[in-house]
Design an enzyme around this catalytic site. Structure first.
Site, PDB file in Angstrom:
ATOM      1  N   THR A  60      10.644 -80.979 -15.318  1.00  0.00           N
ATOM      2  CA  THR A  60      11.050 -81.731 -16.330  1.00  0.00           C
ATOM      3  C   THR A  60      12.254 -82.871 -15.801  1.00  0.00           C
ATOM      4  OG1 THR A  60      13.527 -79.881 -16.400  1.00  0.00           O
ATOM      5  CG2 THR A  60      11.925 -80.405 -18.139  1.00  0.00           C
ATOM      6  N   ASP A  61      13.055 -82.858 -14.642  1.00  0.00           N
ATOM      7  CA  ASP A  61      13.091 -82.861 -13.529  1.00  0.00           C
ATOM      8  C   ASP A  61      12.520 -84.626 -13.179  1.00  0.00           C
ATOM      9  OD1 ASP A  61      15.420 -81.237 -13.603  1.00  0.00           O
ATOM     10  OD2 ASP A  61      14.574 -80.296 -11.823  1.00  0.00           O
ATOM     11  N   SER A 103       8.290 -79.972  -9.782  1.00  0.00           N
ATOM     12  CA  SER A 103       8.620 -81.620 -10.086  1.00  0.00           C
ATOM     13  C   SER A 103       9.674 -82.548  -8.692  1.00  0.00           C
ATOM     14  CB  SER A 103       8.753 -81.469 -11.967  1.00  0.00           C
ATOM     15  OG  SER A 103      10.309 -81.951 -11.470  1.00  0.00           O
TER      16      SER A 103
END
EC number: 3.5.1.1
Length: 338
Positions: free
Chosen positions: A91-92, A60
């Site tokens: 998630t980043d 990501s």
């Protein structure tokens, strides 16, 4: 993709990057991915019939605004045929994607839910299983918003931000209560947006926006150089309620230079909780006089995405005026009304 079985609502899932699968992999056939997902989580069959489509296989951290547009276009095309959408994302940068999708999909009458995990799906101590199950449940909830399902909560997408790189409750929404909380039961909040009719998809976006955090010692010449390099908008993470230095290393001349060339400057707070009020301190008031636009309690992710989309839809002139109008009202619940 997911097609509801036995009367269950339907949704689709797009696997985007490496939080569920911890390394970059080659292209997967959708039916193969679906079988692998169901092998790990057969309980999903009790929620819906799954149909999966692979959009990207990348970390990501490598997501770009063009990927937001591609995801938005795919979701927009799927919405008439499914009752909800689940997007599996790293998630980043999930907060950025969730914010962008909230603005790219202004008309929603069903859920679009992003989720991911801190540990890969195949790990013994993974959080991916719970997050995926919760995301699928929330995609059947009827909540007509872009949301982030993480840590037994559904957060408004354009309010969500990553707050923890180690713990399993990685996402928070400091200035907006969760849309839903999942415990023994499911508690739905009363502040969800009303259903809105689907609108034509608008893919225009201007990625040449610079976001930066002000700090003691920041040389204004560095930001002035960005203006000279052709930046089209600035998002400034200011101190507290929007305070900026006005004496040594003052940023006010930068703001004035930006206004002179029709480059909007949006001010957000470095503080996770609280709102920008450009009239509270002298530095904020000077920024307002120089043309800066206060973004209230918006997250930096939401402000960046909203400014990019706003600038993509404006003509050759009037960027500051268009940004001021855009940030004067909420598009998707991204800012608290005052």
């Amino acid at each position: 993709m997911m097609r509801g079985g036995d009367g269950a609502p339907s949704r689709r899932a797009a696997s985007l990057d490496g939080s569920v699968e911890a390394h970059e992999v080659g292209p997967l056939e959708p039916d193969v991915y679906t079988q692998d997902l169901l092998a790990e989580l057969p309980v999903l069959r009790k929620i819906a019939e799954i149909e999966a489509r692979i959009l990207f296989n990348l970390d990501s951290a490598d997501m770009q605004p063009r990927h937001w547009v591609e995801i938005g276009r795919a979701v927009h095309a799927a919405l008439p045929r499914y009752d909800g959408v689940v997007i599996v994302h790293g998630t980043d940068t999930m907060g950025y994607t969730a914010s962008a999708l909230a603005f790219l999909l202004p008309g929603l009458d069903r859920p679009v839910v992003l989720t991911g995990s801190q540990r890969p799906l195949t790990d013994v101590r993974t959080d991916a299983r719970t997050n995926l199950v919760d995301a699928c449940l929330m995609a059947t909830s009827g909540i007509p918003e872009v949301g982030v399902a993480f840590g037994s909560k559904l957060l408004r997408g354009c309010r969500a931000t990553k707050v923890d790189a180690w713990g399993m409750s990685a996402f928070g929404s400091p200035s907006c209560a969760p849309l839903a909380e999942l415990g023994v039961g499911v508690n739905l909040a009363p502040h969800t947006l009303p259903s809105r009719p689907l609108q034509a998809f608008d893919d225009r976006i201007e990625p040449r926006v610079l976001a930066f955090r002000t700090f003691p010692g920041l040389d204004p010449r560095l930001v002035m150089g960005a203006l000279g390099a052709g930046v089209k908008g600035l998002v400034v993470e200011a101190f507290g309620t929007g305070n900026l230095p006005i004496k040594e290393s003052s940023l006010i001349p930068v703001l004035e230079a930006a206004r002179a060339i029709d480059v909007p400057v949006v001010i957000v707070s470095q503080s996770p909780r609280g709102a920008v009020d450009l009239h509270r301190y002298a530095g904020g008031a000077a920024a307002a006089r120089a043309g800066a636009i206060g973004a209230g309690d918006m997250t930096p992710e939401a402000a960046l995405a909203k400014l990019m989309i706003t600038l993509g839809r404006v003509g050759q002139e009037g960027a500051v005026r268009a940004a001021r109008e855009a940030f004067s009202r909420s598009w998707a619940g991204e800012v608290s009304e005052v």
